[in-house]
Design an enzyme around this catalytic site. Structure first.
Site, mmCIF file in Angstrom:
data_model
loop_
_atom_site.group_PDB
_atom_site.id
_atom_site.type_symbol
_atom_site.label_atom_id
_atom_site.label_comp_id
_atom_site.label_asym_id
_atom_site.label_seq_id
_atom_site.Cartn_x
_atom_site.Cartn_y
_atom_site.Cartn_z
ATOM 1 N N GLU A 1 2.244 -7.736 8.810
ATOM 2 C CA GLU A 1 2.559 -6.298 8.831
ATOM 3 C C GLU A 1 3.336 -5.871 7.593
ATOM 4 O OE1 GLU A 1 1.483 -3.815 10.528
ATOM 5 O OE2 GLU A 1 0.256 -5.191 11.691
ATOM 6 N N ARG B 1 -4.404 -8.705 -20.433
ATOM 7 C CA ARG B 1 -5.331 -8.312 -21.492
ATOM 8 C C ARG B 1 -4.718 -7.331 -22.484
ATOM 9 N NH1 ARG B 1 -8.408 -4.000 -20.951
ATOM 10 N NH2 ARG B 1 -10.413 -4.810 -21.628
ATOM 11 N N ASP C 1 -10.474 1.454 -24.307
ATOM 12 C CA ASP C 1 -10.729 1.177 -22.898
ATOM 13 C C ASP C 1 -10.592 2.428 -22.050
ATOM 14 O OD1 ASP C 1 -11.295 -1.492 -22.884
ATOM 15 O OD2 ASP C 1 -9.219 -2.117 -22.573
ATOM 16 N N PRO D 1 0.821 -1.211 0.000
ATOM 17 C CA PRO D 1 0.000 0.000 0.000
ATOM 18 C C PRO D 1 0.859 1.267 0.000
ATOM 19 C CG PRO D 1 -0.121 -1.096 2.133
ATOM 20 C CD PRO D 1 0.676 -1.986 1.233
HETATM 21 N N1 SAH Z 1 1.440 -2.618 7.659
HETATM 22 C C1 SAH Z 1 1.493 -2.366 6.248
HETATM 23 C C2 SAH Z 1 0.331 -3.004 5.503
HETATM 24 C C3 SAH Z 1 0.401 -4.502 5.494
HETATM 25 S S1 SAH Z 1 -0.876 -5.234 4.576
HETATM 26 C C4 SAH Z 1 1.454 -0.856 6.005
HETATM 27 O O1 SAH Z 1 0.808 -0.167 6.770
HETATM 28 O O2 SAH Z 1 2.033 -0.384 5.021
HETATM 29 C C5 SAH Z 1 -0.153 -6.805 4.201
HETATM 30 C C6 SAH Z 1 0.334 -6.975 2.783
HETATM 31 O O3 SAH Z 1 -0.764 -6.882 1.889
HETATM 32 C C7 SAH Z 1 1.320 -5.938 2.305
HETATM 33 O O4 SAH Z 1 2.636 -6.299 2.637
HETATM 34 C C8 SAH Z 1 1.116 -5.948 0.805
HETATM 35 O O5 SAH Z 1 1.876 -6.967 0.176
HETATM 36 C C9 SAH Z 1 -0.355 -6.307 0.675
HETATM 37 N N2 SAH Z 1 -1.211 -5.122 0.432
HETATM 38 C C10 SAH Z 1 -2.131 -4.606 1.276
HETATM 39 N N3 SAH Z 1 -2.759 -3.549 0.745
HETATM 40 C C11 SAH Z 1 -2.248 -3.388 -0.491
HETATM 41 C C12 SAH Z 1 -2.491 -2.460 -1.556
HETATM 42 N N4 SAH Z 1 -3.382 -1.485 -1.446
HETATM 43 N N5 SAH Z 1 -1.778 -2.601 -2.687
HETATM 44 C C13 SAH Z 1 -0.858 -3.574 -2.822
HETATM 45 N N6 SAH Z 1 -0.575 -4.476 -1.853
HETATM 46 C C14 SAH Z 1 -1.267 -4.392 -0.701
#
Ligand code: SAH
Length: 251
Positions: free
Chosen positions: A116, A154, A169, A89
């Site tokens: 985490e 795609r 698209d 994220p």
């Molecule tokens: N504690 C972290 C979030 C961990 S979520 C933070 O606050 O940044 C657990 C895992 O889910 C992440 O390591 C990632 O690989 C995935 N993930 C969660 N949300 C995501 C998103 N919006 N985009 C891409 N990967 C995501």
């Protein structure tokens, strides 16, 4: 195009890769996906892949050693030339332009985080790119990995059958796509717009372009800044803006 996916939960990939277009792309030889279980690269007796965070606090952190071992073993010499993407994220926001960029690659590696997230040294010394699929937090990187694979696949040659299908698209030209209709011509009293039944290709193209402009203006005006528009199209948008203040748009 080949994807190497590194995950603690390979089962998540079973359904999505075995249906519809992703399945067909693999059968055509356009797409191959290898799912690697990070747990197989944990060397201790219990195959531990996560551990408590240094400094305390809640949650678990994915250990660096099994992830490095997995990626290095699978990619080998290709490690220097293959992008290694961490789903996160905190990464750059995935969009259609990034999907096109990725579709130019022959091979991509994707690491799916859990808990985490991964030990920071994975991010620093193994990963070459971090990608987020949106400003929200999921339980793991498996669904984001599938989103990337799906969006990129795609765009690969021949996968959609119709070579022009991706050009209109949404997000390809910074415009949302025009509306689609199919039979019946009238459904519960709601007719399909006459122009689409007219067989007049130039008129249809003009109508679709205006619809695309109008709905982008209504729903995602932020996209219009990047759209390549003719002076007439700019004028049409100004008319829409005028209509918003009480006048009706010219159709
Ligand atoms: N504690 C972290 C979030 C961990 S979520 C933070 O606050 O940044 C657990 C895992 O889910 C992440 O390591 C990632 O690989 C995935 N993930 C969660 N949300 C995501 C998103 N919006 N985009 C891409 N990967 C995501």
């Amino acid at each position: 195009m080949h994807f190497d996916v590194f995950t603690l939960f390979p089962g998540i990939f079973e359904g999505p890769l075995q249906e519809s277009i992703l399945k067909r792309a693999q059968e055509m030889g356009r797409l191959s996906v290898a799912i690697h279980n990070i747990r197989d690269y944990a060397t201790d007796k219990h195959h531990t892949t996560d551990d408590y965070p240094y400094g305390g606090g809640g949650g678990m952190v994915m250990k660096p050693d099994p992830i490095f071992a997995a990626v290095e073993d699978v990619l080998g010499m290709a490690l220097t030339t293959t992008p290694v993407i961490l789903t996160s994220p905190q990464g750059r926001l995935f969009n259609q332009a990034i999907a096109w960029e990725m579709a130019q690659q022959a091979r991509l590696a994707i690491i799916c985080g859990r808990y985490e997230s991964v030990d920071e040294r994975v991010r620093q010394f193994l990963v070459t790119d971090q990608v987020s699929i949106g400003d929200y937090v999921l339980t793991g990187g498996e669904l984001p990995a599938l989103v990337l694979i799906d969006a990129v696949t795609r765009l690969l040659p021949d996968v959609l059958g119709d070579a022009g299908a991706t050009l209109d698209d949404s997000h390809t030209n910074s415009l949302l796509e025009y509306p689609h209709y199919t039979r019946p011509a009238e459904f519960r009293g709601h007719p399909v717009p006459d122009v689409l039944l007219s067989g007049h290709h130039a008129e249809i193209a003009r109508w679709r372009r205006r619809q695309a402009l109008q709905r982008t203006w209504e729903r995602r005006p932020d996209l219009l800044d990047r759209a390549e528009l003719s002076p007439q199209e700019r004028q049409y948008l100004e008319e829409l803006a005028g209509a918003d203040e009480g006048n009706l748009p010219r159709d």
